[in-house]
Design an enzyme around this catalytic site. Structure first.
Site, PDB file in Angstrom:
ATOM      1  N   HIS A  49     103.384  50.515  42.236  1.00  0.00           N
ATOM      2  CA  HIS A  49     102.442  50.345  41.230  1.00  0.00           C
ATOM      3  C   HIS A  49     101.235  51.493  41.089  1.00  0.00           C
ATOM      4  CE1 HIS A  49     101.562  47.994  37.489  1.00  0.00           C
ATOM      5  NE2 HIS A  49     100.445  47.682  37.689  1.00  0.00           N
TER       6      HIS A  49
ATOM      7  N   PHE B  28      89.331  45.549  37.841  1.00  0.00           N
ATOM      8  CA  PHE B  28      90.203  45.411  39.078  1.00  0.00           C
ATOM      9  C   PHE B  28      89.364  46.012  40.358  1.00  0.00           C
ATOM     10  CE2 PHE B  28      93.969  45.443  41.389  1.00  0.00           C
ATOM     11  CZ  PHE B  28      95.023  44.784  40.856  1.00  0.00           C
TER      12      PHE B  28
HETATM   13  N1  INI Z   1      94.190  48.900  38.558  1.00  0.00           N
HETATM   14  C1  INI Z   1      93.285  49.305  39.294  1.00  0.00           C
HETATM   15  O1  INI Z   1      92.346  49.741  38.780  1.00  0.00           O
HETATM   16  N2  INI Z   1      93.449  49.312  40.729  1.00  0.00           N
HETATM   17  C2  INI Z   1      94.417  48.776  41.444  1.00  0.00           C
HETATM   18  O2  INI Z   1      94.686  48.971  42.595  1.00  0.00           O
HETATM   19  C3  INI Z   1      95.610  48.187  40.567  1.00  0.00           C
HETATM   20  N3  INI Z   1      96.816  47.926  41.216  1.00  0.00           N
HETATM   21  O3  INI Z   1      97.024  48.229  42.212  1.00  0.00           O
HETATM   22  O4  INI Z   1      97.615  47.187  40.723  1.00  0.00           O
HETATM   23  C4  INI Z   1      95.361  48.287  39.355  1.00  0.00           C
HETATM   24  N4  INI Z   1      96.341  47.676  38.251  1.00  0.00           N
HETATM   25  C5  INI Z   1      96.268  47.429  37.046  1.00  0.00           C
HETATM   26  C6  INI Z   1      96.215  48.465  36.034  1.00  0.00           C
HETATM   27  O5  INI Z   1      95.194  49.291  36.276  1.00  0.00           O
HETATM   28  C7  INI Z   1      96.487  47.952  34.645  1.00  0.00           C
HETATM   29  O6  INI Z   1      95.241  47.087  34.354  1.00  0.00           O
HETATM   30  C8  INI Z   1      97.333  46.999  34.323  1.00  0.00           C
HETATM   31  O7  INI Z   1      98.759  47.653  34.882  1.00  0.00           O
HETATM   32  C9  INI Z   1      97.654  46.554  32.838  1.00  0.00           C
HETATM   33  O8  INI Z   1      97.687  47.511  32.167  1.00  0.00           O
END
Ligand code: INI
Length: 159
Positions: free
Chosen positions: A89, A23
């Site tokens: 989130h 991500f």
């Molecule tokens: N994951 C990140 O590493 N950075 C982010 O900014 C982010 N946002 O903002 O949503 C993010 N979301 C994904 C999360 O880490 C999980 O992979 C997802 O919720 C599935 O479990």
């Protein structure tokens, strides 16, 4: 005279694992580059670095735990970028990731370092990933190298 124990910044002969979130990979790929660069500059070998990619920062603690428990690595370096969006989130992710990483370190006794950027914008994240505010990847790798050495020295000191 008190006896002083300190880790040294040498990575020679050591194996490191890096856990990195896909991500925001525009940012996290730079963190990996910074971490690998500093490990090799401190004497580590590229072949002794294992990089495990996870979907997002939330998944970092599980992969870090498996790698730390394997007994193959002197330290595990955790890298990610949590950028504040229009939802809350990120707040849930931030608190869980930091606590999760600390838990892995305490439970395994293996140094696990925190190179997860938490910020408000992509611009700020890039600044902290090798831009004008340094690199969290470099910082986390240096801490891993130092702690790996310190753990060895404490082991010798306490027999
Ligand atoms: N994951 C990140 O590493 N950075 C982010 O900014 C982010 N946002 O903002 O949503 C993010 N979301 C994904 C999360 O880490 C999980 O992979 C997802 O919720 C599935 O479990």
């Amino acid at each position: 005279m008190p006896k002083s124990l300190q880790g040294e910044l040498t990575a020679t002969g050591r194996k490191f694992a890096i856990v990195v979130s896909r991500f925001n990979d525009l940012v996290t790929r730079r963190l990996v580059d910074g971490a690998c660069d500093v490990i090799t500059r401190m004497g580590g070998a590229e072949d002794d670095i294992t990089v495990a990619w996870v979907p997002g920062s939330f998944e970092i603690p599980l992969a870090a735990s498996l790698l730390a428990r394997s007994g193959r690595y002197s330290a595990v370096i955790c890298l990610g970028a949590v950028i504040q969006g229009s939802t809350s989130h990120h707040e849930y992710i931030n608190s869980q990731v930091a606590a999760g990483i600390m838990g892995v370190m305490r439970e395994t006794g293996v140094p696990v370092t925190f190179g997860v950027i938490t910020c408000e914008s992509l611009e700020q994240a890039l600044d902290r990933a090798g831009g004008k505010s340094g690199s969290k990847g470099v910082e986390a790798a240096l801490a891993a190298i130092e702690m790996a050495s310190l753990v060895t020295r404490i082991g010798v000191a306490v027999g």
